[in-house]
Scaffold this active site. Sequence first.
Site, short mmCIF file in Angstrom:
data_model
loop_
_atom_site.label_atom_id
_atom_site.label_comp_id
_atom_site.label_asym_id
_atom_site.label_seq_id
_atom_site.Cartn_x
_atom_site.Cartn_y
_atom_site.Cartn_z
N ASN A 10 0.87 -1.18 0.00
CA ASN A 10 0.00 0.00 0.00
C ASN A 10 0.90 1.22 0.00
O ASN A 10 1.53 1.52 1.01
CB ASN A 10 -0.89 -0.04 1.25
CG ASN A 10 -1.69 1.23 1.43
OD1 ASN A 10 -1.79 2.06 0.53
ND2 ASN A 10 -2.27 1.39 2.62
N LYS A 12 0.02 4.27 -0.19
CA LYS A 12 -0.58 5.45 0.46
C LYS A 12 -0.39 6.68 -0.44
O LYS A 12 -0.43 6.54 -1.66
CB LYS A 12 0.00 5.63 1.86
CG LYS A 12 -0.11 4.33 2.68
CD LYS A 12 0.24 4.47 4.12
CE LYS A 12 0.04 3.13 4.82
NZ LYS A 12 0.30 3.20 6.24
N HIS A 93 -9.39 1.39 5.50
CA HIS A 93 -8.06 1.54 6.12
C HIS A 93 -8.14 2.51 7.30
O HIS A 93 -8.89 3.49 7.25
CB HIS A 93 -7.06 2.04 5.08
CG HIS A 93 -5.65 1.97 5.57
ND1 HIS A 93 -5.11 2.94 6.38
CD2 HIS A 93 -4.68 1.05 5.40
CE1 HIS A 93 -3.86 2.59 6.69
NE2 HIS A 93 -3.58 1.46 6.09
N GLU A 95 -6.28 4.80 8.26
CA GLU A 95 -5.99 6.22 7.98
C GLU A 95 -7.22 6.91 7.41
O GLU A 95 -7.43 8.10 7.65
CB GLU A 95 -4.77 6.32 7.05
CG GLU A 95 -3.49 6.06 7.83
CD GLU A 95 -2.35 5.47 7.04
OE1 GLU A 95 -2.38 5.48 5.80
OE2 GLU A 95 -1.40 4.97 7.68
N GLU A 163 -5.11 -4.75 11.24
CA GLU A 163 -4.03 -3.77 11.34
C GLU A 163 -4.23 -2.92 12.60
O GLU A 163 -4.99 -1.93 12.57
CB GLU A 163 -4.04 -2.84 10.13
CG GLU A 163 -3.83 -3.53 8.81
CD GLU A 163 -3.28 -2.55 7.78
OE1 GLU A 163 -2.18 -2.79 7.29
OE2 GLU A 163 -3.95 -1.54 7.51
N GLY A 169 3.13 2.14 10.78
CA GLY A 169 4.16 3.16 10.56
C GLY A 169 4.98 3.50 11.80
O GLY A 169 5.70 4.49 11.82
N SER A 208 3.78 -2.25 10.39
CA SER A 208 5.24 -2.35 10.56
C SER A 208 5.82 -3.70 10.16
O SER A 208 6.76 -4.19 10.78
CB SER A 208 5.63 -1.97 12.00
OG SER A 208 5.28 -0.62 12.27
#
Length: 248
Positions: A10, A12, A93, A95, A163, A169, A208
Amino acid sequence: MARRKLVAGNWKMNGSRAALAELDAIAAAAKSAKGVDVAMAVPFTLIAPAAERVPGLAIGAEDVHDRDSGAHTGCVSAGMVKEAGASFTIVGHSERRADQGETSQDAWAKAAAAHRSGLHVILCCGETEAERNAGRAERVVQAQIEKSVPDNADGSWFTLAYEPRWAIGTGRTPTVEDIASIHAIARAKLRMLIGDAADEVRILYGGSVTGENAATLLAVENVDGALVGGASLTAEKFVPIIEAAARL
Ligand code: PGA
């Protein structure tokens, strides 16, 4: 039951036409990793050039709208990304949940729209750090799955990704015991919702994942692959994850 591993990247809001050169080595590694499926989600603007550059690699979108068309300025439908060359999309997701206020109901509607357009779906779930610290990780993930997984989901078009938000991250990952526990709970919840079809649905771990920890994380029971952000941006970092999956 044996499920083929899926290693999905991904990008992003990263990448450019020049960065598509990274996909050449990724596509080559994907071709040699016979027992592994490899996919890459890229920004909307890169879907068509990516799909043209590496026809053998599954290219996908990072999000789609839940409607097929209409007055939704700035949005992109599942049919549009399919026409551009995408074979799958990520939905829900964390985010997008955090930045755009998307809910599990939104993820459900987007998954349904993507399926209508013939896309494979990777639907994300996962708790925040506060929820984990409060001992609520399992309940949060169960509730997200219950609200977002379509009734007709099956392994032919649907993949779930666990996730934990605090692992994305950050260089931090849950323990293998915690991952095993959530993945087992996720599989049980899927079984309640879609019956035996749950056995064929892949459940990815994301947060990660790197070339260093992939072998350990991918060996956990009920972990059927990885969803990879930062380490998917270059072939140098992503190919070792594909290779780790191929060795299992
Ligand atoms: P990360 O992102 O690998 O950079 O932690 C994972 C994701 O957001 O899918």
